[in-house]
Structures are given as structure tokens and as C-alpha cells.
Design a protein around this motif. Sequence first.
Motif, PDB file in Angstrom:
ATOM      1  N   GLU A   1       0.830  -1.210   0.000  1.00  0.00           N
ATOM      2  CA  GLU A   1       0.000   0.000   0.000  1.00  0.00           C
ATOM      3  C   GLU A   1       0.866   1.263   0.000  1.00  0.00           C
ATOM      4  O   GLU A   1       0.599   2.206  -0.746  1.00  0.00           O
ATOM      5  CB  GLU A   1      -0.938  -0.007   1.214  1.00  0.00           C
ATOM      6  CG  GLU A   1      -1.879   1.166   1.274  1.00  0.00           C
ATOM      7  CD  GLU A   1      -2.892   1.218   0.137  1.00  0.00           C
ATOM      8  OE1 GLU A   1      -3.333   2.330  -0.201  1.00  0.00           O
ATOM      9  OE2 GLU A   1      -3.237   0.160  -0.423  1.00  0.00           O
ATOM     10  N   LEU A   2       1.903   1.279   0.818  1.00  0.00           N
ATOM     11  CA  LEU A   2       2.809   2.433   0.836  1.00  0.00           C
ATOM     12  C   LEU A   2       3.507   2.617  -0.507  1.00  0.00           C
ATOM     13  O   LEU A   2       3.638   3.735  -0.998  1.00  0.00           O
ATOM     14  CB  LEU A   2       3.854   2.286   1.947  1.00  0.00           C
ATOM     15  CG  LEU A   2       3.357   2.517   3.358  1.00  0.00           C
ATOM     16  CD1 LEU A   2       4.450   2.153   4.372  1.00  0.00           C
ATOM     17  CD2 LEU A   2       2.904   3.955   3.555  1.00  0.00           C
ATOM     18  N   TYR A   3       3.934   1.495  -1.095  1.00  0.00           N
ATOM     19  CA  TYR A   3       4.576   1.563  -2.407  1.00  0.00           C
ATOM     20  C   TYR A   3       3.607   2.117  -3.452  1.00  0.00           C
ATOM     21  O   TYR A   3       3.968   2.989  -4.249  1.00  0.00           O
ATOM     22  CB  TYR A   3       5.069   0.176  -2.816  1.00  0.00           C
ATOM     23  CG  TYR A   3       5.625   0.137  -4.210  1.00  0.00           C
ATOM     24  CD1 TYR A   3       6.899   0.640  -4.482  1.00  0.00           C
ATOM     25  CD2 TYR A   3       4.875  -0.375  -5.273  1.00  0.00           C
ATOM     26  CE1 TYR A   3       7.407   0.622  -5.774  1.00  0.00           C
ATOM     27  CE2 TYR A   3       5.374  -0.394  -6.561  1.00  0.00           C
ATOM     28  CZ  TYR A   3       6.643   0.101  -6.806  1.00  0.00           C
ATOM     29  OH  TYR A   3       7.144   0.095  -8.084  1.00  0.00           O
ATOM     30  N   ASP A   4       2.369   1.615  -3.445  1.00  0.00           N
ATOM     31  CA  ASP A   4       1.370   2.105  -4.400  1.00  0.00           C
ATOM     32  C   ASP A   4       1.098   3.594  -4.211  1.00  0.00           C
ATOM     33  O   ASP A   4       0.964   4.339  -5.187  1.00  0.00           O
ATOM     34  CB  ASP A   4       0.066   1.324  -4.280  1.00  0.00           C
ATOM     35  CG  ASP A   4       0.139  -0.042  -4.918  1.00  0.00           C
ATOM     36  OD1 ASP A   4       1.104  -0.306  -5.669  1.00  0.00           O
ATOM     37  OD2 ASP A   4      -0.769  -0.862  -4.661  1.00  0.00           O
ATOM     38  N   ARG A   5       1.013   4.041  -2.972  1.00  0.00           N
ATOM     39  CA  ARG A   5       0.764   5.462  -2.705  1.00  0.00           C
ATOM     40  C   ARG A   5       1.942   6.316  -3.156  1.00  0.00           C
ATOM     41  O   ARG A   5       1.746   7.377  -3.737  1.00  0.00           O
ATOM     42  CB  ARG A   5       0.496   5.702  -1.226  1.00  0.00           C
ATOM     43  CG  ARG A   5      -0.875   5.251  -0.823  1.00  0.00           C
ATOM     44  CD  ARG A   5      -1.166   5.617   0.598  1.00  0.00           C
ATOM     45  NE  ARG A   5      -2.464   5.062   0.972  1.00  0.00           N
ATOM     46  CZ  ARG A   5      -3.080   5.349   2.070  1.00  0.00           C
ATOM     47  NH1 ARG A   5      -2.550   6.185   2.932  1.00  0.00           N
ATOM     48  NH2 ARG A   5      -4.243   4.807   2.341  1.00  0.00           N
ATOM     49  N   GLN A   6       3.147   5.860  -2.899  1.00  0.00           N
ATOM     50  CA  GLN A   6       4.349   6.593  -3.342  1.00  0.00           C
ATOM     51  C   GLN A   6       4.392   6.684  -4.849  1.00  0.00           C
ATOM     52  O   GLN A   6       4.719   7.717  -5.425  1.00  0.00           O
ATOM     53  CB  GLN A   6       5.628   5.933  -2.807  1.00  0.00           C
ATOM     54  CG  GLN A   6       5.841   6.116  -1.340  1.00  0.00           C
ATOM     55  CD  GLN A   6       6.207   7.547  -0.984  1.00  0.00           C
ATOM     56  OE1 GLN A   6       5.920   8.505  -1.712  1.00  0.00           O
ATOM     57  NE2 GLN A   6       6.826   7.714   0.162  1.00  0.00           N
ATOM     58  N   ARG A   7       4.073   5.575  -5.485  1.00  0.00           N
ATOM     59  CA  ARG A   7       4.073   5.534  -6.947  1.00  0.00           C
ATOM     60  C   ARG A   7       3.012   6.470  -7.501  1.00  0.00           C
ATOM     61  O   ARG A   7       3.247   7.186  -8.466  1.00  0.00           O
ATOM     62  CB  ARG A   7       3.829   4.112  -7.421  1.00  0.00           C
ATOM     63  CG  ARG A   7       4.197   3.891  -8.854  1.00  0.00           C
ATOM     64  CD  ARG A   7       4.044   2.474  -9.221  1.00  0.00           C
ATOM     65  NE  ARG A   7       2.641   2.095  -8.940  1.00  0.00           N
ATOM     66  CZ  ARG A   7       2.097   0.991  -9.331  1.00  0.00           C
ATOM     67  NH1 ARG A   7       2.791   0.103  -9.985  1.00  0.00           N
ATOM     68  NH2 ARG A   7       0.832   0.722  -9.061  1.00  0.00           N
TER      69      ARG A   7
ATOM     70  N   ILE B   1       1.740   9.148  -5.997  1.00  0.00           N
ATOM     71  CA  ILE B   1       2.188  10.532  -5.732  1.00  0.00           C
ATOM     72  C   ILE B   1       3.289  10.917  -6.717  1.00  0.00           C
ATOM     73  O   ILE B   1       3.290  12.019  -7.239  1.00  0.00           O
ATOM     74  CB  ILE B   1       2.680  10.657  -4.284  1.00  0.00           C
ATOM     75  CG1 ILE B   1       1.497  10.531  -3.323  1.00  0.00           C
ATOM     76  CG2 ILE B   1       3.394  11.986  -4.060  1.00  0.00           C
ATOM     77  CD1 ILE B   1       1.899  10.397  -1.867  1.00  0.00           C
ATOM     78  N   GLY B   2       4.188   9.968  -7.008  1.00  0.00           N
ATOM     79  CA  GLY B   2       5.267  10.237  -7.958  1.00  0.00           C
ATOM     80  C   GLY B   2       4.744  10.543  -9.344  1.00  0.00           C
ATOM     81  O   GLY B   2       5.252  11.410 -10.044  1.00  0.00           O
ATOM     82  N   TYR B   3       3.686   9.831  -9.767  1.00  0.00           N
ATOM     83  CA  TYR B   3       3.107  10.076 -11.073  1.00  0.00           C
ATOM     84  C   TYR B   3       2.351  11.404 -11.120  1.00  0.00           C
ATOM     85  O   TYR B   3       2.264  12.041 -12.160  1.00  0.00           O
ATOM     86  CB  TYR B   3       2.160   8.940 -11.479  1.00  0.00           C
ATOM     87  CG  TYR B   3       2.873   7.668 -11.869  1.00  0.00           C
ATOM     88  CD1 TYR B   3       3.942   7.692 -12.745  1.00  0.00           C
ATOM     89  CD2 TYR B   3       2.462   6.440 -11.352  1.00  0.00           C
ATOM     90  CE1 TYR B   3       4.600   6.519 -13.106  1.00  0.00           C
ATOM     91  CE2 TYR B   3       3.107   5.261 -11.707  1.00  0.00           C
ATOM     92  CZ  TYR B   3       4.169   5.320 -12.576  1.00  0.00           C
ATOM     93  OH  TYR B   3       4.811   4.163 -12.938  1.00  0.00           O
ATOM     94  N   ALA B   4       1.775  11.783  -9.981  1.00  0.00           N
ATOM     95  CA  ALA B   4       1.002  13.016  -9.943  1.00  0.00           C
ATOM     96  C   ALA B   4       1.900  14.242  -9.965  1.00  0.00           C
ATOM     97  O   ALA B   4       1.471  15.335 -10.359  1.00  0.00           O
ATOM     98  CB  ALA B   4       0.120  13.054  -8.678  1.00  0.00           C
ATOM     99  N   SER B   5       3.138  14.105  -9.526  1.00  0.00           N
ATOM    100  CA  SER B   5       4.048  15.267  -9.466  1.00  0.00           C
ATOM    101  C   SER B   5       4.529  15.705 -10.816  1.00  0.00           C
ATOM    102  O   SER B   5       4.632  15.085 -11.759  1.00  0.00           O
ATOM    103  CB  SER B   5       5.264  14.930  -8.618  1.00  0.00           C
ATOM    104  OG  SER B   5       4.872  14.567  -7.324  1.00  0.00           O
TER     105      SER B   5
END
Length: 160
Positions: A148-154, A156-160
Motif C-alpha cells: 500500500e505504501l509503495y502504491d501510494r508513493q508511486r 504521488i510520484g506520477y502526480a508530481s
Amino acid sequence: MLVLAVAVARLVPHPFTFTPAGAFALFLGAYTNDKRFILLPLEALLIGDLLTGLYSIVVMIYVYLALAGAAGIRRLLLSSKRTPLRVITAAFCGATVFYFISNIGMWWIACPLNINGLVMCWIEGLPFLLRTMAGEFFYATVIFGIVELYDRQRTIGYAS
């Protein structure tokens, strides 16, 4: 790699039956489409057994059948939708199925072979059920939490 990590985890000192095997099956049931997923937890269990020592063949057969059956239940509950409630339910159901099936092997070698002996075996196995559930909930929280943390980081990374 995960198979080896789960197998080696059995070498680390831990309370008996407090292992990541069930959570590994839970995770695979939730995230893998390949029907052969059931072989991976069994492979991890076999490697762990080879590293820690084999035991009664009757008990081993029922333990392996129990892990396979429990993995199937977990997959049934998680393959279509993953929510925290479904993960908790699958962990609970998988550990319970594992407990009932695996204790048949102990009943076969250590208790009277009648219904009273089976019930006695299940009652005597309750502490193992509780440790199995505790291990499953702990490791499932870790494994699903990391994903879940990995998915959220990914995300957020795509949204930036």
C-alpha cells in the motif's frame, strides 16, 4: 525471492506457528492471477521444513493440505476485491481452515481415533491457532502495508 525469505524466516527465533507462511499465501491469493500461486507457499514450507528438519509424514501431509486449502480460501475471498475487512476476514478464515485440517494429522498420530479424540486434539491445538492468527495478522499487516505504501508513493510520484 519471497519464497526464500518466507522459508528462512522459520530459522529466526519465533513463537511456534508465528510465521509469515499464511500471510504469504494471503498476499499471493490477493495479487496473483496465476492459478499455480498455491505452489509458492508450499515451496516455502518445504524449504523451511528441509532447513529446520522433517517431521511425521502423516502430519506433514495434513499441514501441506491445510496450507493449500487455506490458500484457496484466501484467494476466493480476495481475488475480486481487496479491502481491509476482506483481508482480515481472509486471514481469519485461512488460519481457521489451516488449524482444523492440520490438526487432523496430529489427531491421527497422537490421539484416540474417534470423534472425542478429534475434538480433544482441536481443543489442545487452540494455543497454536491463536499464535497462527497472530502471526498471520502481523505479517499480513507488514506485507499489505508495504504494498500500500509503495502504491501510494508511486501514485504521488506520477502526480508530481
